[in-house]
Design a protein around this motif. Structure first.
Motif, PDB file in Angstrom:
ATOM      1  N   ASN A   5       0.860  -1.188   0.000  1.00  0.00           N
ATOM      2  CA  ASN A   5       0.000   0.000   0.000  1.00  0.00           C
ATOM      3  C   ASN A   5       0.897   1.239   0.000  1.00  0.00           C
ATOM      4  N   VAL A   6       1.458   1.557  -1.159  1.00  0.00           N
ATOM      5  CA  VAL A   6       2.452   2.625  -1.270  1.00  0.00           C
ATOM      6  C   VAL A   6       1.753   3.943  -1.584  1.00  0.00           C
ATOM      7  N   ASP A   7       1.622   4.790  -0.569  1.00  0.00           N
ATOM      8  CA  ASP A   7       0.948   6.078  -0.717  1.00  0.00           C
ATOM      9  C   ASP A   7       1.908   7.193  -1.114  1.00  0.00           C
ATOM     10  N   TRP A   8       3.193   6.987  -0.884  1.00  0.00           N
ATOM     11  CA  TRP A   8       4.206   7.957  -1.265  1.00  0.00           C
ATOM     12  C   TRP A   8       4.965   7.429  -2.476  1.00  0.00           C
ATOM     13  N   ASP A   9       5.593   8.338  -3.196  1.00  0.00           N
ATOM     14  CA  ASP A   9       6.347   7.923  -4.380  1.00  0.00           C
ATOM     15  C   ASP A   9       7.829   8.272  -4.268  1.00  0.00           C
ATOM     16  N   LEU A  10       8.128   9.515  -4.038  1.00  0.00           N
ATOM     17  CA  LEU A  10       9.507   9.994  -3.993  1.00  0.00           C
ATOM     18  C   LEU A  10       9.760  10.623  -2.633  1.00  0.00           C
ATOM     19  N   VAL A  11      10.828  10.193  -1.953  1.00  0.00           N
ATOM     20  CA  VAL A  11      11.114  10.719  -0.616  1.00  0.00           C
ATOM     21  C   VAL A  11      12.523  11.286  -0.552  1.00  0.00           C
ATOM     22  N   GLN A  12      12.671  12.305   0.267  1.00  0.00           N
ATOM     23  CA  GLN A  12      13.994  12.826   0.617  1.00  0.00           C
ATOM     24  C   GLN A  12      14.447  12.063   1.855  1.00  0.00           C
ATOM     25  N   ILE A  13      15.660  11.525   1.810  1.00  0.00           N
ATOM     26  CA  ILE A  13      16.079  10.616   2.873  1.00  0.00           C
ATOM     27  C   ILE A  13      17.561  10.781   3.162  1.00  0.00           C
ATOM     28  N   GLU A  14      17.967  10.501   4.397  1.00  0.00           N
ATOM     29  CA  GLU A  14      19.365  10.628   4.785  1.00  0.00           C
ATOM     30  C   GLU A  14      20.185   9.437   4.282  1.00  0.00           C
ATOM     31  N   GLY A  15      21.491   9.659   4.133  1.00  0.00           N
ATOM     32  CA  GLY A  15      22.378   8.671   3.552  1.00  0.00           C
ATOM     33  C   GLY A  15      22.325   7.293   4.195  1.00  0.00           C
ATOM     34  N   PRO A  16      22.478   7.181   5.516  1.00  0.00           N
ATOM     35  CA  PRO A  16      22.436   5.841   6.131  1.00  0.00           C
ATOM     36  C   PRO A  16      21.115   5.124   5.909  1.00  0.00           C
ATOM     37  N   ASP A  17      20.002   5.863   5.980  1.00  0.00           N
ATOM     38  CA  ASP A  17      18.696   5.251   5.765  1.00  0.00           C
ATOM     39  C   ASP A  17      18.532   4.815   4.315  1.00  0.00           C
ATOM     40  N   LEU A  18      19.113   5.567   3.387  1.00  0.00           N
ATOM     41  CA  LEU A  18      19.059   5.166   1.989  1.00  0.00           C
ATOM     42  C   LEU A  18      19.804   3.854   1.773  1.00  0.00           C
ATOM     43  N   MET A  19      21.032   3.770   2.260  1.00  0.00           N
ATOM     44  CA  MET A  19      21.844   2.572   2.038  1.00  0.00           C
ATOM     45  C   MET A  19      21.214   1.350   2.689  1.00  0.00           C
ATOM     46  N   ARG A  20      20.718   1.519   3.900  1.00  0.00           N
ATOM     47  CA  ARG A  20      20.091   0.408   4.607  1.00  0.00           C
ATOM     48  C   ARG A  20      18.813  -0.026   3.883  1.00  0.00           C
ATOM     49  N   GLY A  21      18.013   0.936   3.477  1.00  0.00           N
ATOM     50  CA  GLY A  21      16.763   0.634   2.785  1.00  0.00           C
ATOM     51  C   GLY A  21      16.990   0.019   1.421  1.00  0.00           C
ATOM     52  N   CYS A  22      18.071   0.445   0.757  1.00  0.00           N
ATOM     53  CA  CYS A  22      18.389  -0.131  -0.549  1.00  0.00           C
ATOM     54  C   CYS A  22      18.717  -1.615  -0.403  1.00  0.00           C
ATOM     55  N   GLU A  23      19.473  -1.951   0.620  1.00  0.00           N
ATOM     56  CA  GLU A  23      19.810  -3.353   0.881  1.00  0.00           C
ATOM     57  C   GLU A  23      18.564  -4.178   1.208  1.00  0.00           C
ATOM     58  N   GLU A  24      17.577  -3.534   1.819  1.00  0.00           N
ATOM     59  CA  GLU A  24      16.351  -4.234   2.212  1.00  0.00           C
ATOM     60  C   GLU A  24      15.309  -4.262   1.098  1.00  0.00           C
ATOM     61  N   GLY A  25      15.616  -3.626  -0.032  1.00  0.00           N
ATOM     62  CA  GLY A  25      14.685  -3.630  -1.159  1.00  0.00           C
ATOM     63  C   GLY A  25      13.530  -2.666  -1.023  1.00  0.00           C
ATOM     64  N   LEU A  26      13.731  -1.559  -0.301  1.00  0.00           N
ATOM     65  CA  LEU A  26      12.656  -0.597  -0.092  1.00  0.00           C
ATOM     66  C   LEU A  26      12.545   0.425  -1.216  1.00  0.00           C
ATOM     67  N   TYR A  27      13.564   0.518  -2.074  1.00  0.00           N
ATOM     68  CA  TYR A  27      13.579   1.566  -3.091  1.00  0.00           C
ATOM     69  C   TYR A  27      13.812   0.984  -4.480  1.00  0.00           C
ATOM     70  N   GLU A  28      13.337   1.711  -5.461  1.00  0.00           N
ATOM     71  CA  GLU A  28      13.528   1.325  -6.854  1.00  0.00           C
ATOM     72  C   GLU A  28      14.981   1.591  -7.267  1.00  0.00           C
ATOM     73  N   PRO A  29      15.596   0.686  -8.045  1.00  0.00           N
ATOM     74  CA  PRO A  29      16.952   0.935  -8.541  1.00  0.00           C
ATOM     75  C   PRO A  29      16.947   2.039  -9.602  1.00  0.00           C
ATOM     76  N   LEU A  30      18.068   2.732  -9.715  1.00  0.00           N
ATOM     77  CA  LEU A  30      18.221   3.804 -10.697  1.00  0.00           C
ATOM     78  C   LEU A  30      19.248   3.393 -11.749  1.00  0.00           C
ATOM     79  N   ASP A  31      18.931   3.639 -12.999  1.00  0.00           N
ATOM     80  CA  ASP A  31      19.853   3.374 -14.100  1.00  0.00           C
ATOM     81  C   ASP A  31      20.488   4.701 -14.504  1.00  0.00           C
ATOM     82  N   TRP A  32      21.740   4.918 -14.091  1.00  0.00           N
ATOM     83  CA  TRP A  32      22.381   6.203 -14.325  1.00  0.00           C
ATOM     84  C   TRP A  32      22.754   6.416 -15.782  1.00  0.00           C
ATOM     85  N   LYS A  33      22.811   5.358 -16.572  1.00  0.00           N
ATOM     86  CA  LYS A  33      23.040   5.531 -18.001  1.00  0.00           C
ATOM     87  C   LYS A  33      21.841   6.202 -18.658  1.00  0.00           C
ATOM     88  N   VAL A  34      20.657   5.961 -18.105  1.00  0.00           N
ATOM     89  CA  VAL A  34      19.440   6.590 -18.615  1.00  0.00           C
ATOM     90  C   VAL A  34      19.255   7.973 -17.987  1.00  0.00           C
TER      91      VAL A  34
END
Length: 349
Positions: A79-108
């Motif tokens: 039930n994802v009510d938010w789409d884009l969030v501003q987040i601190e570095g440690p929370d981003l890295m931890r959440g990325c490992e847990e699969g909480l965020y969409e991956p980014l393709d920097w070539k695109v």
């Protein structure tokens, strides 16, 4: 810059990131979540409004105080009510490992080569460089504090102190106040003895602490005389000073790092969010943001265009980096949860 000009330079990126505007128009209400206050108002002027005009899409703004648990519940329940969030570095890295965020393709997305080191992450794009520093009212203190040791000195500087109600930042500041050199702070925190030393130093100041949780509170408390000095996000106080408040910042001993834009896993507006990230990384947009509130830009071309009078308030200006401490994101990813639990238990006593 007028929106027609921006649309001209932005249109190739729109074409590369989406098959057209049909998707954005079919689901126009992307929810962007930040930390509110002056920082988000600046984002509205520099990013949100111009992007919506160019993208011909709508977005809704919301705000929070960095509650990771809320994001995790959204992803876990679907039930994802938010789409884009501003987040601190440690929370981003931890959440990325847990699969909480969409991956980014920097070539695109592009522009990774224009960004400062560590800005382009697998699940996030740096939104700004922040700094947490000591602030005080120059009218009320003829001779202000010069260090975290002074912040702890309640004899010379009697009165309440403002600190953010989290372990992060405060453990570093406590060690600096206890005489640890900037370059040795994280080596100390990587030992049980160093952590105990930081909490023992916080014990000394605890009776004088007024905890803040929202970024707008420190400047408000200084203006009201509720605290004699406080830790603060530098941009909030810099903006207040530019508006006429007599507030000063102590840069030596400040702690700096980055906030990131991240797309929550399961968002229904992934492509729109990616287009926003690409727009927000443009040097023109970032320069406009820093002109609204002086946080550090992440695009090196934007940094090179800063006016000298403005750069003195920017945390990444060379003179402000002297004696400053770069946040060790890896440390907080590895130890953040346990230290925040210990801190919350300590603060509640």
């Amino acid at each position: 810059m007028k929106s027609s000009t921006l649309k001209h330079v932005f249109s190739p990126l729109l074409l590369s990131l989406a098959a057209g505007l049909g998707c954005a128009q079919a689901a126009p209400e992307m929810v962007v979540v930040g930390y509110g206050g002056a920082g988000q108002k600046a984002q509205d002027v520099a990013f949100f409004q111009p992007f919506s005009a160019i993208d011909q899409s709508k977005l809704i703004q919301s705000e929070y105080n960095g509650e990771m648990a809320r994001i995790k519940v959204m992803v876990d329940t679907g039930n994802v009510d938010w789409d884009l969030v501003q987040i601190e570095g440690p929370d981003l890295m931890r959440g990325c490992e847990e699969g909480l965020y969409e991956p980014l393709d920097w070539k695109v997305l592009g522009r990774a080569d224009q960004l400062i080191a560590d800005a382009a992450q697998a699940c996030g794009s740096a939104a700004l460089v922040w700094s947490v520093a000591i602030a005080y009212d120059t009218d009320k203190l003829a001779k202000g504090p010069a260090s975290w040791a002074d912040f702890w000195d309640v004899t010379t500087f009697p009165g309440k102190r403002g600190l953010r109600k989290r372990a992060v930042y405060n453990l570093e500041f406590a060690l600096l106040a206890d005489g640890v050199k900037v370059e040795d702070v994280y080596a100390q925190l990587n030992t049980p003895q160093g952590i105990d030393r930081a909490f023992a130093k916080l014990d000394q100041l605890k009776p004088y602490i007024q905890w803040w949780e929202a970024g707008a509170q420190p400047a408000q408390w200084l203006a009201a005389g509720d605290v004699v000095m406080t830790s603060t996000y530098s941009g909030r106080v810099a903006q207040a000073a530019q508006a006429g408040s007599h507030l000063g910042l102590v840069w030596p001993g400040s702690l700096y790092g980055m906030d990131y834009w991240a797309i929550i896993k399961g968002s229904r507006h992934v492509e729109q969010a990616k287009r926003f990230i690409a727009f927000a990384n443009r040097p023109e947009a970032q320069l406009k943001y820093v002109q609204q509130i002086p946080y550090g830009p992440t695009n090196t071309e934007a940094a090179a265009r800063l006016d000298p009078d403005l750069s003195r308030w920017v945390p990444t200006a060379p003179q402000n980096l002297k004696g400053a401490l770069a946040m060790d994101v890896g440390f907080w990813v590895d130890h953040g949860e346990e230290l925040e639990e210990r801190f919350n238990a300590w603060a509640s006593k």
